[in-house]
Design a protein around this motif. Structure first.
Motif, short mmCIF file in Angstrom:
data_model
loop_
_atom_site.label_atom_id
_atom_site.label_comp_id
_atom_site.label_asym_id
_atom_site.label_seq_id
_atom_site.Cartn_x
_atom_site.Cartn_y
_atom_site.Cartn_z
N SER A 259 29.77 -64.37 -37.57
CA SER A 259 30.31 -64.33 -39.01
C SER A 259 31.19 -62.90 -39.15
O SER A 259 32.67 -63.23 -39.64
N SER A 260 30.92 -61.94 -38.69
CA SER A 260 31.90 -60.77 -38.69
C SER A 260 33.15 -61.07 -38.00
O SER A 260 34.43 -60.83 -38.25
N SER A 261 33.11 -61.57 -36.71
CA SER A 261 34.21 -61.79 -35.79
C SER A 261 35.11 -62.85 -36.28
O SER A 261 36.22 -62.77 -35.92
N PHE A 262 34.56 -63.85 -37.14
CA PHE A 262 35.28 -64.90 -37.43
C PHE A 262 36.01 -64.76 -38.77
O PHE A 262 37.10 -65.01 -38.88
N LEU A 263 35.32 -64.10 -39.73
CA LEU A 263 35.90 -63.63 -40.91
C LEU A 263 36.70 -62.64 -41.01
O LEU A 263 37.60 -62.45 -41.89
N GLN A 264 36.41 -61.58 -40.08
CA GLN A 264 37.14 -60.40 -39.74
C GLN A 264 37.37 -59.84 -40.88
O GLN A 264 38.39 -59.00 -41.14
N ALA A 265 36.49 -59.83 -42.06
CA ALA A 265 36.46 -59.06 -43.58
C ALA A 265 35.80 -57.64 -42.87
O ALA A 265 36.12 -56.75 -43.79
N GLN A 266 34.87 -57.68 -42.27
CA GLN A 266 33.99 -56.55 -42.29
C GLN A 266 33.70 -56.28 -40.45
O GLN A 266 33.27 -57.45 -40.12
N ARG A 267 33.50 -55.07 -40.28
CA ARG A 267 33.06 -54.74 -39.08
C ARG A 267 31.63 -54.98 -38.64
O ARG A 267 31.20 -55.68 -37.63
N MET A 268 30.84 -55.20 -39.77
CA MET A 268 29.23 -55.11 -39.57
C MET A 268 28.67 -56.02 -40.52
O MET A 268 29.23 -55.78 -41.79
N THR A 269 27.97 -57.03 -40.07
CA THR A 269 27.47 -58.03 -41.13
C THR A 269 25.98 -58.13 -40.81
O THR A 269 25.42 -58.29 -39.88
N GLU A 270 25.15 -58.04 -42.12
CA GLU A 270 23.75 -58.02 -41.99
C GLU A 270 23.16 -59.57 -42.47
O GLU A 270 23.93 -60.10 -43.29
N TYR A 271 22.31 -60.15 -41.82
CA TYR A 271 21.93 -61.41 -41.99
C TYR A 271 21.12 -61.66 -43.33
O TYR A 271 20.27 -60.94 -43.60
N ILE A 317 28.50 -67.67 -40.99
CA ILE A 317 28.96 -68.91 -40.20
C ILE A 317 28.23 -70.07 -40.16
O ILE A 317 28.78 -71.18 -40.12
N ASP A 318 26.63 -69.74 -40.41
CA ASP A 318 25.87 -70.96 -40.15
C ASP A 318 26.11 -71.66 -41.48
O ASP A 318 25.88 -72.97 -41.34
N GLN A 319 26.27 -71.26 -42.47
CA GLN A 319 26.13 -71.80 -43.91
C GLN A 319 27.52 -72.52 -44.07
O GLN A 319 27.75 -73.59 -44.51
N ILE A 320 28.41 -71.77 -43.60
CA ILE A 320 29.79 -72.48 -43.50
C ILE A 320 29.98 -73.74 -42.64
O ILE A 320 30.37 -74.73 -42.96
N SER A 321 29.31 -73.52 -41.46
CA SER A 321 28.92 -74.84 -40.52
C SER A 321 28.52 -75.88 -41.46
O SER A 321 28.63 -77.22 -41.15
N ALA A 322 27.40 -75.67 -41.94
CA ALA A 322 26.48 -76.63 -42.74
C ALA A 322 27.33 -77.40 -44.02
O ALA A 322 27.22 -78.62 -43.85
N VAL A 323 28.21 -76.52 -44.31
CA VAL A 323 29.04 -77.19 -45.65
C VAL A 323 30.21 -78.02 -44.87
O VAL A 323 30.27 -79.39 -45.42
N TYR A 324 30.71 -77.62 -43.86
CA TYR A 324 31.74 -78.36 -43.14
C TYR A 324 31.26 -79.78 -42.68
O TYR A 324 31.80 -80.93 -42.97
N ASN A 325 29.83 -79.54 -42.02
CA ASN A 325 29.21 -80.74 -41.63
C ASN A 325 28.89 -81.60 -42.59
O ASN A 325 28.91 -83.09 -42.46
N GLN A 326 28.69 -81.36 -43.96
CA GLN A 326 28.12 -82.11 -44.93
C GLN A 326 29.52 -83.00 -45.52
O GLN A 326 29.37 -84.17 -45.92
N ILE A 327 30.73 -82.25 -45.30
CA ILE A 327 31.96 -83.16 -45.55
C ILE A 327 32.37 -83.97 -44.58
O ILE A 327 32.72 -85.24 -44.87
N VAL A 328 31.96 -83.78 -43.48
CA VAL A 328 32.47 -84.54 -42.28
C VAL A 328 31.40 -85.61 -42.54
O VAL A 328 31.66 -86.96 -42.33
#
Length: 484
Positions: A259-271, A317-328
């Motif tokens: 999520s951090s590397s994809f969104l590049q909004a913050q260096r550190m992300t907590e799950y 990123i896993d929730q973004i993936s879930a939303v994307y797959n729902q639209i697909v």
């Protein structure tokens, strides 16, 4: 069995060496003979024998020159040189170039046997040194699989480790360069923190950290700021206990890191397990109704809003993936039999990170298939179609995305996706993965290549990602396949 090539310009001498001893009883197999240095070098380049036994005096390339050529090409072949001339300068030159030994004609059976037994010990050390990291990596790959229910407690007991604190987290770090440490697993204690370090990728390191969240929460922050300050991106799992599955905790850190590397909004992300999908249900329903009615403007508007919401909420990123797959799923629900829908594919979070540069670009994959195709695209010539497929077939080990191909051939992403599926019977990602894995399967028969060498040669960087794909495709890990 280690392979042997015998080289001598007198065929009867080469054949004599071939029958002089029982090669197989010593763990060797003779794969051929060559009768001059040039033919020998061609055979070495093609067959890559473990051992070459060569005469020194030969036409074309002599034995010393043959040894030099082997070293210049970086081959790991061991060389034993044979000569009828007991001259010190030959032996000195041979040993300087890295020859294993220098024997005098006529070669004695006992001398050759003793030399080969010594060489066998060295070859075994090399094989163990090459394979041991791969076996450890394979064990680690199995351990960190998300569906593996091995608990932290079982892992600690099996490795005879004792941690004194009640709480655990996984922290996965992505660096700009490869880790300096080649160790697969290391353990240490530092300032109230106990940790185990795992090498989980070429530029990726993960830490299983043990500390006390209630009494000393600052210890974790001190560890992150002090020991992990060089990490480019960082993902931190939720809190685990002694009974938490270790694979689950690792996947949480991997999702946070991705999520951090994809969104590049913050260096550190907590799950965090916040359910953003339920909160976006009205917007998702709006997009579904627009897809059902083929209302292209509303579809495009809805996907843009969805992209903005994902970014604004800093969704994992896993929730973004879930939303994307729902639209697909909606697209296949209403247009599953249409050609234009065939280019769409369901994507895991790791596939999204590898194939897209932003959330907006991800959802554009859906939007473009509803865009009106141009007359040029609909009339795309067979020659151009062939060029596209040929380009993929010749470049599949390179990092070429579908969007790069669409720009190169000036066709929309949706149309190109449908075209590739029509021509190959599968989507672009699966087509490329299948070719890479089939090449990897062939390369595994070459024992001179480590699995990491093969990973990089077929176009991947991450051992774990490759291992997962290989096992899914062939039902067995690459290391186990190599043993068959």
């Amino acid at each position: 069995m280690d392979s042997v090539l015998i080289v001598d310009d007198e065929p009867w001498v080469a054949k004599g060496l071939n029958v002089l001893i029982d090669w197989e009883s010593l763990g060797y197999t003779v794969i051929g003979e060559a009768y001059d240095g040039i033919d020998a070098m061609e055979a070495i380049e093609k067959q890559k024998p473990d051992v070459v036994i060569s005469d020194i005096r030969m036409p074309g390339l002599n034995g010393i020159e043959l040894l030099e050529s082997i070293r210049l090409q970086g081959l790991q072949t061991k060389v034993i040189l044979v000569s009828g001339f007991a001259e010190f300068d030959y032996a000195q030159k041979a040993l300087q170039l890295g020859a294993f030994d220098y024997l005098l004609k006529q070669v004695d059976r006992n001398t050759l046997t003793e030399t080969l037994l010594r060489l066998k010990m060295e070859l075994e050390k090399r094989h163990i040194g090459k394979r041991e990291p791969e076996l450890h990596l394979e064990d680690l790959f199995e351990l960190l699989e998300p569906d593996n229910n091995i608990k932290i407690s079982n892992f600690m007991i099996n490795r005879e480790m004792e941690f004194e604190f009640p709480h655990y987290r996984f922290i996965s770090c992505l660096y700009l360069h490869s880790s300096a440490s080649d160790a697969v697993i290391e353990q240490a204690t530092q300032n109230g923190i106990q940790w185990i370090r795992f090498r989980t990728g070429q530029n990726k390191t993960s830490y299983l950290v043990n500390y006390d969240e209630q009494k000393s929460p600052a210890d974790l922050l001190d560890f992150i700021s002090g020991s992990l300050d060089s990490a480019h991106y960082m993902g931190i799992s939720g809190i685990g206990l002694y009974s938490t599955p270790i694979g689950k905790l690792y996947q949480e850190s991997d999702i946070a890191l991705s999520s951090s590397s994809f969104l590049q909004a913050q260096r550190m992300t907590e799950y965090k397990s916040t359910d953003h999908i339920a909160e976006l249900s009205k917007l998702v329903l709006k997009i579904e109704l627009a897809i059902k009615g083929y209302k292209r403007d509303i579809i495009r508007q809805g996907l843009n809003e969805l992209s903005e919401e994902c970014e604004k909420r800093s969704m994992l990123i896993d929730q973004i993936s879930a939303v994307y797959n729902q639209i697909v799923l909606f697209v296949y629900k209403y247009y599953g039999n249409s050609d234009f829908a065939q280019g769409l594919e369901y994507l895991t979070y790791s596939q999204i990170v590898r194939s897209c540069e932003s959330v907006r670009q991800l959802f554009e994959r859906i939007g473009v298939i509803f865009a009106q195709q141009s007359d040029e695209e609909m009339l795309l010539s067979k020659e151009t179609v062939k060029k596209i497929i040929d380009k993929i077939d010749s470049s599949y080990t390179e990092d070429i995305s579908l969007s790069m191909l669409s720009r190169q051939f000036n066709v929309s992403l949706g149309y190109l996706s449908a075209l590739i599926k029509k021509e190959t019977g599968t989507n672009y990602t699966d087509y490329v993965v299948a070719m890479r894995l089939n090449l990897a399967k062939e390369l595994l028969s070459d024992e001179s290549l480590s699995i990491q060498d093969i990973v990089e040669r077929v176009g991947y960087k991450d051992y774990f990602h490759f291992n997962k794909l290989f096992k899914k495709h062939f039902g067995i890990t690459p290391s186990k396949h190599r043993k068959i």
